[in-house]
Design an enzyme around this catalytic site. Structure first.
Site, short mmCIF file in Angstrom:
data_model
loop_
_atom_site.label_atom_id
_atom_site.label_comp_id
_atom_site.label_asym_id
_atom_site.label_seq_id
_atom_site.Cartn_x
_atom_site.Cartn_y
_atom_site.Cartn_z
N HIS A 98 -2.85 3.12 4.85
CA HIS A 98 -3.76 4.21 5.07
C HIS A 98 -2.96 5.71 4.25
O HIS A 98 -1.70 6.15 3.77
CB HIS A 98 -3.46 4.41 6.18
CG HIS A 98 -4.02 3.30 7.33
ND1 HIS A 98 -2.88 2.59 7.92
CD2 HIS A 98 -5.32 3.40 7.60
CE1 HIS A 98 -3.56 2.02 8.69
NE2 HIS A 98 -5.06 2.11 8.99
N ASP B 98 -0.45 6.97 5.91
CA ASP B 98 0.90 6.21 5.74
C ASP B 98 1.74 6.68 5.00
O ASP B 98 2.75 7.09 4.99
CB ASP B 98 0.92 4.73 5.41
CG ASP B 98 0.49 4.08 6.88
OD1 ASP B 98 -0.38 4.81 7.88
OD2 ASP B 98 -0.51 3.10 6.34
N ASP C 61 -1.63 -8.04 9.76
CA ASP C 61 -1.34 -6.64 10.35
C ASP C 61 -0.83 -6.99 11.92
O ASP C 61 -1.90 -6.58 12.92
CB ASP C 61 -2.80 -6.38 9.89
CG ASP C 61 -3.13 -4.87 11.17
OD1 ASP C 61 -2.39 -4.23 10.94
OD2 ASP C 61 -4.73 -5.03 11.10
#
Ligand code: GCO
Ligand code: MN
Ligand code: MN
Length: 375
Positions: A54, A57, A287
């Site tokens: 992201h 991040d 994930d």
């Protein structure tokens, strides 16, 4: 077989997965956040292909432009040194309190505009790092109080946002294919577009449906009591499987994000079988989060475990496809349907048809024997 992961297996992890510090609604973080450079170093050591991220991040919100540049070039150097790539990027549109009542679907137009701008900037970052898949997970796109608005308006706002971002990607000449990720609930009471089928229906209403596919996630299907292999099958059938999020989950629990194949062995097997048999070429993205019980050693055991389990199931998928007894029991007669006229007047021996069993008890036991290593 040593089940050693290699880059050609295309295993990826999100920065947010392995460096998840283990906080939950009842307790504080139990681990330090592992810095991106150490994530890259360890994933490369373990045989992964890539790392996804992201915007937040890698670049903490409110970083100065020079800080941003420094973080990007350090990360790029680190990727190069360790031979890892960034196949997918995404935006965090859920942590900031500004998104408490939605991002792309928020009623407040300023919040929507901010969510779009944040995504455009994150797309620039993803493109700079070489990502070709852009994931949209609408973590705050949903509701608890449906009295708060006319529901179809929220979907129209969602559509407008994705259309604008398709236009932005095209204008910039970015190579992105968008992958929309459905989830039934959490963090919102009900999230919009909760399944692969909902996403496919929505994609058909977009300005550029050819640019947009899905990113199904194992745990999200399990939370809704759905069979993940069926979700993946529908995405494959529609040629819309652009990305996949692998993890595990028990139905009726909070969002667990467990290590891949740690709970639902058979569904995990059928997922791997489908990915391998369909010729899916994209990343196998884990994930998932290491358990809160773990320290950093456990984090890397978790990452190793996800890839190892996939490779073991892949080997089982091969054996399943090559086992003569299983294939015999699995065979479906390949007989084309007669044409409409013939069909209309065709005679049937219904008593015989009604009496024929499917032989699936035996087949399912053969699979059990195969998966447990008895066969
Ligand atoms: C979740 C989602 C996320 C998304 C990620 C990428 O349940 O929190 O699965 O992990 O996949 O934000 O968009
Ligand atoms: Mn999830
Ligand atoms: Mn996900």
């Amino acid at each position: 077989m040593d089940y050693q992961p290699k880059p050609e297996h295309r295993f990826t992890f999100g920065l947010w997965t392995v460096s998840n510090p283990g906080a939950d609604p009842f307790g504080a973080p139990v681990r330090e956040r592992i810095p991106p450079s150490r994530v890259v170093e360890n994933l490369a050591r373990l045989g992964a292909f890539g790392v996804n991220l992201h915007d937040d991040d890698l670049i903490p919100p409110d970083s100065s432009p020079s800080e941003r540049r420094r973080l990007i070039s350090e990360f790029q150097r680190c990727l190069k040194d360790h031979g890892l790539v960034v196949p997918m990027a995404t935006t965090n549109l859920f942590s900031d309190p500004v998104f408490r009542a939605g991002a792309f679907t928020a009623q407040n137009p300023k919040v929507r505009a901010y969510a779009l701008q944040k995504t455009m900037i994150a797309m620039d970052l993803g493109a700079e790092l070489g990502a070709e898949i852009y994931v949209f997970w609408g973590g705050r796109e949903g509701s608890e109080v449906d009295a708060a608005g006319y529901l179809p308006d929220a979907l129209a706002r969602y559509r407008e946002a994705i259309n604008l971002l398709c236009a932005y990607s095209r204008e910039q000449g970015y190579p992105f294919r968008f992958a929309l990720e459905p989830k039934p609930n959490e963090p919102r009471g009900d999230l919009f577009l909760p399944t692969v089928g909902s996403m496919l229906g929505f994609i058909a209403t977009l300005d550029h449906p050819e640019m947009v596919g899905v990113n199904p996630e194992f745990a999200h299907a399990a939370m809704a009591g759905l069979n993940f292999a069926h979700e993946v099958a529908q995405a494959i059938d529609s040629r819309k499987l652009f990305h996949v999020d692998l993890n595990d989950q028990r139905m009726g629990r909070f969002d667990q994000d467990l290590r891949f194949a740690s709970e639902n062995l058979k569904t995990a097997f059928f997922t791997v079988l489908l990915l391998e048999e369909s010729g899916y070429q994209g990343p196998r993205h884990f994930d998932a989060h290491p358990l809160r019980t773990e320290d950093e050693r456990g984090v890397w055991e978790f990452a190793k475990g996800c890839m190892r389990s996939y490779l073991i199931l892949k080997e089982k998928a091969w054996r399943f496809a090559e086992d003569p007894e299983i294939q015999e029991a699995r065979r479906t007669p390949a007989q084309p349907l007669p044409d409409l006229r013939e069909l209309r007047s065709m005679p049937f021996d219904l008593d015989t048809l009604r009496g024929e069993g499917a032989g699936q008890e035996r087949l399912d036991q053969l699979l059990f024997d195969l998966l447990t290593g008895v066969r």
